[in-house]
Motif scaffolding. Structure first.
Motif, mmCIF file in Angstrom:
data_model
loop_
_atom_site.group_PDB
_atom_site.id
_atom_site.type_symbol
_atom_site.label_atom_id
_atom_site.label_comp_id
_atom_site.label_asym_id
_atom_site.label_seq_id
_atom_site.Cartn_x
_atom_site.Cartn_y
_atom_site.Cartn_z
ATOM 1 N N THR A 298 -4.761 -6.591 7.519
ATOM 2 C CA THR A 298 -5.925 -5.930 6.938
ATOM 3 C C THR A 298 -7.151 -6.282 7.772
ATOM 4 O OG1 THR A 298 -6.599 -7.700 5.431
ATOM 5 C CG2 THR A 298 -4.891 -6.186 4.644
ATOM 6 N N GLU A 299 -8.127 -5.382 7.737
ATOM 7 C CA GLU A 299 -9.373 -5.600 8.467
ATOM 8 C C GLU A 299 -10.449 -4.713 7.858
ATOM 9 O OE1 GLU A 299 -8.416 -4.775 12.532
ATOM 10 O OE2 GLU A 299 -7.773 -2.748 12.117
ATOM 11 N N PRO A 300 -11.698 -4.856 8.277
ATOM 12 C CA PRO A 300 -12.736 -3.967 7.748
ATOM 13 C C PRO A 300 -12.420 -2.514 8.098
ATOM 14 C CG PRO A 300 -13.716 -5.858 8.840
ATOM 15 C CD PRO A 300 -12.245 -5.897 9.152
ATOM 16 N N SER A 301 -12.769 -1.623 7.218
ATOM 17 C CA SER A 301 -12.475 -0.205 7.396
ATOM 18 C C SER A 301 -13.220 0.383 8.594
ATOM 19 C CB SER A 301 -12.895 0.555 6.134
ATOM 20 O OG SER A 301 -12.821 1.939 6.360
ATOM 21 N N PRO A 302 -12.559 1.295 9.321
ATOM 22 C CA PRO A 302 -13.229 1.957 10.437
ATOM 23 C C PRO A 302 -14.127 3.109 9.991
ATOM 24 C CG PRO A 302 -11.007 2.798 10.246
ATOM 25 C CD PRO A 302 -11.168 1.705 9.201
ATOM 26 N N THR A 303 -14.080 3.445 8.707
ATOM 27 C CA THR A 303 -14.817 4.617 8.236
ATOM 28 C C THR A 303 -16.290 4.295 8.020
ATOM 29 O OG1 THR A 303 -14.478 4.165 5.901
ATOM 30 C CG2 THR A 303 -12.768 5.444 7.024
ATOM 31 N N GLN A 304 -17.112 5.314 8.153
ATOM 32 C CA GLN A 304 -18.534 5.172 7.860
ATOM 33 C C GLN A 304 -18.824 5.499 6.392
ATOM 34 O OE1 GLN A 304 -20.761 3.899 10.068
ATOM 35 N NE2 GLN A 304 -18.903 3.573 11.265
ATOM 36 N N SER A 305 -18.012 6.358 5.795
ATOM 37 C CA SER A 305 -18.306 6.850 4.454
ATOM 38 C C SER A 305 -17.824 5.934 3.337
ATOM 39 C CB SER A 305 -17.704 8.239 4.267
ATOM 40 O OG SER A 305 -16.301 8.175 4.399
ATOM 41 N N VAL A 306 -16.813 5.124 3.602
ATOM 42 C CA VAL A 306 -16.243 4.263 2.562
ATOM 43 C C VAL A 306 -16.163 2.843 3.106
ATOM 44 C CG1 VAL A 306 -14.218 3.814 1.138
ATOM 45 C CG2 VAL A 306 -14.873 6.165 1.631
ATOM 46 N N ARG A 307 -16.750 1.926 2.397
ATOM 47 C CA ARG A 307 -16.736 0.519 2.810
ATOM 48 C C ARG A 307 -15.761 -0.265 1.938
ATOM 49 N NH1 ARG A 307 -17.376 0.463 7.501
ATOM 50 N NH2 ARG A 307 -19.336 1.006 8.428
ATOM 51 N N LEU A 308 -14.503 -0.179 2.318
ATOM 52 C CA LEU A 308 -13.442 -0.916 1.646
ATOM 53 C C LEU A 308 -12.613 -1.587 2.727
ATOM 54 C CD1 LEU A 308 -12.186 1.844 -0.841
ATOM 55 C CD2 LEU A 308 -13.662 -0.094 -1.382
ATOM 56 N N PRO A 309 -11.860 -2.629 2.386
ATOM 57 C CA PRO A 309 -10.963 -3.202 3.388
ATOM 58 C C PRO A 309 -9.891 -2.185 3.769
ATOM 59 C CG PRO A 309 -10.550 -4.168 1.239
ATOM 60 C CD PRO A 309 -11.767 -3.297 1.096
ATOM 61 N N GLU A 310 -9.446 -2.263 5.006
ATOM 62 C CA GLU A 310 -8.423 -1.337 5.491
ATOM 63 C C GLU A 310 -7.055 -2.006 5.485
ATOM 64 O OE1 GLU A 310 -6.975 1.074 9.474
ATOM 65 O OE2 GLU A 310 -8.767 -0.164 9.575
ATOM 66 N N PHE A 311 -6.110 -1.344 4.875
ATOM 67 C CA PHE A 311 -4.693 -1.699 4.957
ATOM 68 C C PHE A 311 -4.257 -1.125 6.292
ATOM 69 C CE2 PHE A 311 -0.241 -1.597 3.727
ATOM 70 C CZ PHE A 311 -0.134 -2.623 2.798
ATOM 71 N N ALA A 312 -4.402 -1.914 7.349
ATOM 72 C CA ALA A 312 -4.404 -1.392 8.711
ATOM 73 C C ALA A 312 -3.015 -1.245 9.319
ATOM 74 C CB ALA A 312 -5.283 -2.276 9.598
ATOM 75 N N ASP A 313 -2.352 -2.333 9.598
ATOM 76 C CA ASP A 313 -1.051 -2.290 10.257
ATOM 77 C C ASP A 313 -0.003 -2.825 9.292
ATOM 78 O OD1 ASP A 313 -2.131 -1.410 12.781
ATOM 79 O OD2 ASP A 313 -2.857 -3.451 13.065
ATOM 80 N N PHE A 314 1.082 -2.077 9.182
ATOM 81 C CA PHE A 314 2.118 -2.388 8.207
ATOM 82 C C PHE A 314 3.450 -2.193 8.924
ATOM 83 C CE2 PHE A 314 3.877 -0.848 3.817
ATOM 84 C CZ PHE A 314 4.473 -2.067 3.604
#
Length: 174
Positions: A81-97
């Motif tokens: 997990t890491e910070p989200s790459p999106t500008q519109s939503v500031r949630l943690p990112e479930f990045a690599d699985f």
């Protein structure tokens, strides 16, 4: 009459500095699978272009998390997990699985998602590479079958390489 198969024990363990080499090895398998659609080549040493130091940042950076996935005390994959790459939503990112092939199709991935996102409902951004059709099918199936509070597909023009989903978004304040 045949007996029911034994219940699998699934455990998610935060990766520690002592696990950095293990995570690096699993990450190489992950990059191998991504090479089907990302066209990555291995370097002259036979490894993909992700150094042990690059992968260790998921353990040492306080804004990132690496979880090792164990099934019946056997190492089976990881979640990053890491910070989200999106500008519109500031949630943690479930990045690599990543789940080793031996454990796929057995409900392991679905159970990981259930534990991390559904029970309790936890807000996330899920980013899926647009060319990774297996991952897209997995996520759409999970979104349709698990009781998420909400799932919303995002449109981010600056991130065309991803399908993005906001999951379990907190209610808007205003």
């Amino acid at each position: 009459m045949s007996a029911a198969p034994p219940e699998r024990v699934l455990r998610l363990q935060p990766a520690s500095p002592a696990d950095a080499r293990t995570l690096f090895h699993l990450y190489q398998f992950y990059l191998y699978e991504c090479s089907d659609w990302e066209s990555n080549d291995v370097e002259a040493d036979g490894l993909f272009d992700a150094s042990p130091e690059f992968v260790a940042r998921y353990i040492h950076d306080p804004d990132k998390t690496a979880l090792l996935l164990w099934v019946d005390d056997q190492l089976a994959g990881f979640v990053i997990t890491e910070p989200s790459p999106t500008q519109s939503v500031r949630l943690p990112e479930f990045a690599d699985f990543f789940i080793l092939k031996k454990y796929r199709g057995r409900g392991v991935g679905r159970e990981v998602v259930r534990q991390l996102m559904v029970d309790p409902p936890t807000p996330w951004v899920v980013a899926v590479f647009t060319d990774d059709k297996d991952a897209e099918r997995f996520w759409r199936r999970v979104f349709a079958t698990l009781p998420f509070a909400s799932v919303r597909e995002l449109s981010e023009a600056e991130l065309p390489q991803y399908l993005l989903f906001a999951v379990n978004e907190p209610p808007a304040t205003g």
